[in-house]
Design an enzyme around this catalytic site. Structure first.
Site, PDB file in Angstrom:
ATOM      1  N   TYR A   1      11.510   0.603   8.536  1.00 42.24           N
ATOM      2  CA  TYR A   1      11.731   2.043   8.616  1.00 42.24           C
ATOM      3  C   TYR A   1      10.607   2.812   7.941  1.00 42.24           C
ATOM      4  CZ  TYR A   1      13.222   2.439   3.698  1.00 42.24           C
ATOM      5  OH  TYR A   1      13.262   2.453   2.328  1.00 42.24           O
TER       6      TYR A   1
ATOM      7  N   LYS B   1       8.088  -2.392   4.706  1.00 41.80           N
ATOM      8  CA  LYS B   1       9.163  -1.412   4.473  1.00 41.80           C
ATOM      9  C   LYS B   1      10.375  -1.790   5.318  1.00 41.80           C
ATOM     10  CE  LYS B   1       9.646   3.564   3.652  1.00 41.80           C
ATOM     11  NZ  LYS B   1      10.362   3.436   2.383  1.00 41.80           N
TER      12      LYS B   1
ATOM     13  N   GLU C   1       7.564  -1.755  -9.311  1.00 42.51           N
ATOM     14  CA  GLU C   1       7.816  -0.393  -8.816  1.00 42.51           C
ATOM     15  C   GLU C   1       9.268  -0.046  -9.075  1.00 42.51           C
ATOM     16  OE1 GLU C   1       7.442  -0.185  -4.492  1.00 42.51           O
ATOM     17  OE2 GLU C   1       8.334  -2.171  -4.294  1.00 42.51           O
TER      18      GLU C   1
ATOM     19  N   LEU D   1       5.619  -1.711  -2.420  1.00 42.54           N
ATOM     20  CA  LEU D   1       5.353  -0.975  -1.193  1.00 42.54           C
ATOM     21  C   LEU D   1       4.130  -0.089  -1.449  1.00 42.54           C
ATOM     22  CD1 LEU D   1       6.672  -0.272   1.642  1.00 42.54           C
ATOM     23  CD2 LEU D   1       7.251   1.889   0.558  1.00 42.54           C
TER      24      LEU D   1
HETATM   25  N1  PDD Z   1      11.036   5.473  -0.690  1.00 44.71           N
HETATM   26  N2  PDD Z   1       8.613   1.912  -3.308  1.00 44.71           N
HETATM   27  C1  PDD Z   1       9.755   1.749  -2.598  1.00 44.71           C
HETATM   28  C2  PDD Z   1      10.547   0.477  -2.806  1.00 44.71           C
HETATM   29  C3  PDD Z   1      10.185   2.749  -1.696  1.00 44.71           C
HETATM   30  O1  PDD Z   1      11.313   2.605  -0.975  1.00 44.71           O
HETATM   31  C4  PDD Z   1       9.388   3.921  -1.550  1.00 44.71           C
HETATM   32  C5  PDD Z   1       9.766   4.973  -0.556  1.00 44.71           C
HETATM   33  C6  PDD Z   1       8.230   4.063  -2.333  1.00 44.71           C
HETATM   34  C7  PDD Z   1       7.347   5.277  -2.234  1.00 44.71           C
HETATM   35  O2  PDD Z   1       6.674   5.309  -0.991  1.00 44.71           O
HETATM   36  P1  PDD Z   1       6.267   6.698  -0.308  1.00 44.71           P
HETATM   37  O3  PDD Z   1       5.383   7.404  -1.261  1.00 44.71           O
HETATM   38  O4  PDD Z   1       5.565   6.285   0.935  1.00 44.71           O
HETATM   39  O5  PDD Z   1       7.559   7.451  -0.072  1.00 44.71           O
HETATM   40  C8  PDD Z   1       7.869   3.019  -3.178  1.00 44.71           C
HETATM   41  C9  PDD Z   1      11.534   6.284   0.380  1.00 44.71           C
HETATM   42  C10 PDD Z   1      11.139   7.700   0.283  1.00 44.71           C
HETATM   43  C11 PDD Z   1      13.031   6.103   0.364  1.00 44.71           C
HETATM   44  O6  PDD Z   1      13.461   5.072   0.848  1.00 44.71           O
HETATM   45  O7  PDD Z   1      13.724   6.968  -0.152  1.00 44.71           O
END
Ligand code: PDD
Length: 268
Positions: A22, A134, A166, A190
């Site tokens: 996703y 993801k 993270e 990620l």
């Molecule tokens: N979250 N790490 C993880 C495990 C994540 O699920 C996400 C994203 C990030 C940050 O990635 P980005 O900057 O591309 O949003 C890091 C999304 C927003 C979510 O599932 O809510």
């Protein structure tokens, strides 16, 4: 169509096996932020899990059209894109299937308090070895987020082999002696789109960067700590496991990057 009319088979591999990937994209007043980067990451995730979708590049236009039809083109919103392997018999090696593609938009209700700072806990990183994909298989993330909520804090930071990887839905950054530290983009995190933008902003502002993991005991010895993600942008962390980071206030570099990010995203 209305979400309530969407039909997805109970034999969809996404439902039975969390077999899918996703993306969550942010739009600012109708402009999709870094959509090429999100679609590039989606293509990498799809290739890694061997799901073939030839028309990923058309999703930018689909997302824009959905925002218009849902009257979200003047507001802040999120676009959720999920692709699963499709319908296949359970307990068999999946054969060729038609992937299920689902795209929806939602209005974004910004949680303004987040930009003033949050508390976090640390938990063991019990996830698999390909956190760079993801995937919709988010059970460890969901369980850790529940533990954070039980403790009354915003986020849980994962610890693997003594180092911070993270958060459950965020990337983690520290600041020590003026240098911004963050985990390198390997299989344990990620590669966040917001993370990439933050590193670009650091370079543009002349703030030194070190892509090296932060040892857990160092967390509360940092000068500053913050999180990044698409929906909440840059979030200062004020306390870890109930211990204050520095003076327990958002630090100057965090503040600078927060406003630089805000300027960039509202201009995009
Ligand atoms: N979250 N790490 C993880 C495990 C994540 O699920 C996400 C994203 C990030 C940050 O990635 P980005 O900057 O591309 O949003 C890091 C999304 C927003 C979510 O599932 O809510």
């Amino acid at each position: 169509m209305p979400g309530s009319r969407a039909c997805i088979s109970p034999n969809d591999r996404g439902f039975t096996h969390a077999d899918g990937v996703y993306e969550i994209v942010r739009s600012y007043a109708g402009t999709l932020f870094r959509i090429p980067d999100h679609l590039a990451r989606l293509k990498r995730s799809l290739a890694a899990v061997r799901i073939a979708v030839p028309d990923v590049d058309t999703f930018a236009e689909t997302a824009a059209e959905l925002l218009r039809r849902n009257r979200l083109d003047k507001k802040d919103a999120t676009v959720y894109i999920q692709i699963t392997r499709g319908i296949a018999e359970r307990m068999r090696a999946p054969g060729p299937a038609i992937p299920t593609v689902y795209i929806e938009t939602s209005p974004l209700i910004a949680r303004r308090a987040l930009c003033r700072g949050v508390s976090v806990i640390t938990l063991p990183d019990i996830r698999w070895g390909r956190c760079d994909i993801k995937t919709i298989g988010l059970l460890p993330n969901a369980l850790a987020r529940m533990q954070a909520t039980d403790k009354g804090v915003y986020e849980a930071l994962f610890i693997r082999d003594g180092f911070v990887t993270e958060g459950t839905h965020t990337n983690v950054f520290g600041v020590k002696d003026g240098t911004v530290l963050t985990h390198p983009p390997d299989h344990h995190i990620l590669p966040g789109i917001t993370r990439t933008v933050l590193l670009e902003l650091c370079r543009a502002l002349g703030i030194p960067i070190s892509e090296s993991p932060i040892p857990e005991p160092e967390l509360t010895r940092l000068d500053e700590l913050f999180l990044t993600c698409t929906t909440a942008e840059v979030i200062p962390v004020l306390r870890v496991n109930d211990v204050a980071v520095a003076d327990g206030k958002p630090g100057p570099i965090t503040r600078r990057l927060q406003s630089a990010f805000r300027r960039l995203s509202r201009r995009a």
